[in-house]
Design an enzyme around this catalytic site. Structure first.
Site, mmCIF file in Angstrom:
data_model
loop_
_atom_site.group_PDB
_atom_site.id
_atom_site.type_symbol
_atom_site.label_atom_id
_atom_site.label_comp_id
_atom_site.label_asym_id
_atom_site.label_seq_id
_atom_site.Cartn_x
_atom_site.Cartn_y
_atom_site.Cartn_z
ATOM 1 N N LEU A 159 0.862 -1.174 0.000
ATOM 2 C CA LEU A 159 0.000 0.000 0.000
ATOM 3 C C LEU A 159 0.899 1.225 0.000
ATOM 4 O O LEU A 159 1.906 1.259 0.714
ATOM 5 C CB LEU A 159 -0.888 0.026 1.252
ATOM 6 N N ASP A 160 0.556 2.233 -0.800
ATOM 7 C CA ASP A 160 1.320 3.479 -0.786
ATOM 8 C C ASP A 160 1.317 4.075 0.617
ATOM 9 O O ASP A 160 0.384 3.838 1.394
ATOM 10 C CB ASP A 160 0.708 4.488 -1.760
ATOM 11 N N PRO A 161 2.341 4.861 0.959
ATOM 12 C CA PRO A 161 2.397 5.442 2.314
ATOM 13 C C PRO A 161 1.129 6.174 2.749
ATOM 14 O O PRO A 161 0.736 6.099 3.907
ATOM 15 C CB PRO A 161 3.589 6.411 2.212
ATOM 16 N N VAL A 162 0.462 6.862 1.810
ATOM 17 C CA VAL A 162 -0.726 7.650 2.194
ATOM 18 C C VAL A 162 -1.984 6.774 2.301
ATOM 19 O O VAL A 162 -3.012 7.225 2.808
ATOM 20 C CB VAL A 162 -0.990 8.783 1.190
ATOM 21 N N VAL A 163 -1.921 5.543 1.830
ATOM 22 C CA VAL A 163 -3.083 4.651 1.831
ATOM 23 C C VAL A 163 -3.154 3.892 3.147
ATOM 24 O O VAL A 163 -2.141 3.472 3.701
ATOM 25 C CB VAL A 163 -3.017 3.661 0.650
#
Length: 333
Positions: A76-80
Site C-alpha cells: 500500500l502506498d504510504p498515504v493509503v
C-alpha cells in the site's frame, strides 16, 4: 459472477471421496499450537496507518514479535490506509497465495470539473469486468499494458466534484490509474484523493489489529504469561489460505507431500466441490493444518471418479517433513 463480492468470498463446499481418521499422535489443530509456534506460523491482519510504507510496518511488526522474518500481502502506498495482512515466520511461505487474492477499496475520487451525477454513474458502470491498465511511471512493476478485472464498482455518493466509490478488483490493479481513466472517460479529468483498503482475500476490516494492540498483546504474554489476547491478534496462517480451493488429505499422505511428492488419488479424503484443472489449491490435513500449495491437474468430478492417478502437483511445501509419520516406503534397490 455474483455482484458485490470478491472471488475469495464465494461459498465453498467440501465433498467426501473416502472416509479417513486422523491420529492424535501427529500434528495438532492450528488453534492448539504452542504459543511460540502459533506466532511463528501466524498472520496479523494489520490496520496500516497513513505515513509509513508497507515494508516499514511489516518490519515493525516483526520486531515487536521478535521474529527473523515476516512478509506482507501486497504493498500500500504510504498515504493509503487499511487492511495489510502480515504473514509471520514460517508462514511467509504462503505470502504469494495471499498477494494474488482479490482486494476491495473505498476510494474518494476528485473530478476536475463538476459532472452530472447520472453521467458519473453511467460511466463508472463501464469500468467493470476486464480493463486495460498501464502501470504508473512510479511503480514496482514493468510498465506494460495489462488486463485487470474489476469485479464490482459501486458509486456510494456524489457531491459536487467528489465521488465516493467501493471497488472490488484483481490484485495488481492501480486505483490511481483507475481514477485517471474514469476522468478521461468523463471528459473532465480526475484523480484519487483518498484510499483505504477494506478487504484482502479472506481478511476484512472487522478483524483489523493496530501495531499498538500487537505490542500490548505480546508484552502481556511475556510479562504475565497471559496468551489469550495474543492468540486473538495473531491468527493461524490457515485463515490466510481459506480463500483457496482445498483438498483434505489422509495422514498417510502428509509426509510424502512435505518431501515434495504430488498428491495421488488414494491420499484424498475430501475436496472442494468446484475445483477446476489448473487452479491454485491448498492441501490440508484432517486436523485443518496447511500442508502445501499445489496446482490442480483435474477438476472435482474427475478426482471423485478416479481411484488412481495424480490429482495435483506440489508447488510450495508449507509443513515441515517429519511432522507426520511416514506413510510410504522406498522400493528396495
Amino acid at each position: 459472477m455474483n455482484s458485490g463480492i470478491l472471488p475469495s468470498e464465494y461459498k465453498r463446499e467440501l465433498v467426501y471421496k473416502a472416509e479417513a481418521k486422523t491420529s492424535p499422535f501427529y500434528g495438532c489443530s492450528p488453534y492448539e499450537r504452542p504459543i511460540r509456534q502459533h506466532i511463528e506460523m501466524g498472520v496479523v491482519n494489520l490496520d496500516k496507518s497513513a505515513g509509513p510504507t508497507s515494508h516499514e510496518v511489516t518490519a515493525w511488526g516483526k520486531d515487536i514479535l521478535e521474529l527473523n522474518k515476516a512478509g506482507h500481502s501486497g504493498s500500500l502506498d504510504p498515504v493509503v490506509t487499511g487492511v495489510l495482512p502480515i504473514m509471520l515466520g514460517r508462514a511467509t511461505k504462503t505470502v504469494a497465495a495471499l498477494r494474488l487474492s482479490g482486494k476491495e477499496y473505498i476510494c474518494l475520487m476528485t473530478l476536475h470539473e463538476a459532472v452530472p451525477e447520472r453521467k458519473v454513474m453511467r460511466v463508472c458502470k463501464q469500468f467493470t469486468g476486464p480493463i486495460f491498465q498501464m502501470p504508473p511511471i512510479i511503480s514496482a512493476v514493468k510498465r506494460a499494458v495489462r488486463v485487470r478485472n474489476i469485479y464490482y464498482l459501486e458509486v456510494l455518493d456524489v457531491k459536487e466534484k467528489s465521488v465516493l466509490m467501493r471497488v472490488g478488483c484483481e490484485a495488481g490493479t492501480y486505483m490511481r490509474k483507475l481514477c485517471h481513466d474514469i476522468g478521461v472517460a468523463l471528459g473532465c479529468g480526475a484523480h484519487m484523493q483518498e484510499l483505504r483498503r477494506t478487504k484482502t482475500g479472506p481478511f476484512r476490516e472487522d478483524t483489523l489489529v493496530t501495531l499498538h494492540e500487537l505490542k500490548d498483546a505480546y508484552v502481556l504474554w511475556k510479562e504475565d504469561g497471559d496468551e489469550s489476547f495474543l492468540r486473538e491478534v495473531v491468527r493461524p496462517m490457515e485463515e490466510g489460505l481459506s480463500h483457496l480451493p482445498k483438498i483434505i488429505i489422509r495422514d498417510s499422505a502428509v509426509d510424502a507431500v512435505c518431501r515434495g511428492a504430488a498428491i495421488a488419488m488414494p491420499g484424498i479424503s475430501s475436496l472442494d466441490r468446484n475445483i477446476r484443472k489448473g487452479d491454485d489449491i491448498c492441501l490440508f490435513t484432517l486436523k485443518g493444518e496447511a500442508v502445501a500449495l499445489c496446482t490442480s491437474l483435474m477438476d472435482t468430478d474427475e478426482m471423485l471418479e478416479k481411484e488412481h492417478g495424480i490429482a495435483a502437483t506440489t508447488e510450495r511445501v508449507i509443513m515441515d517433513a517429519g511432522t507426520y509419520a511416514q506413510g510410504w516406503h522406498s522400493k528396495p534397490k
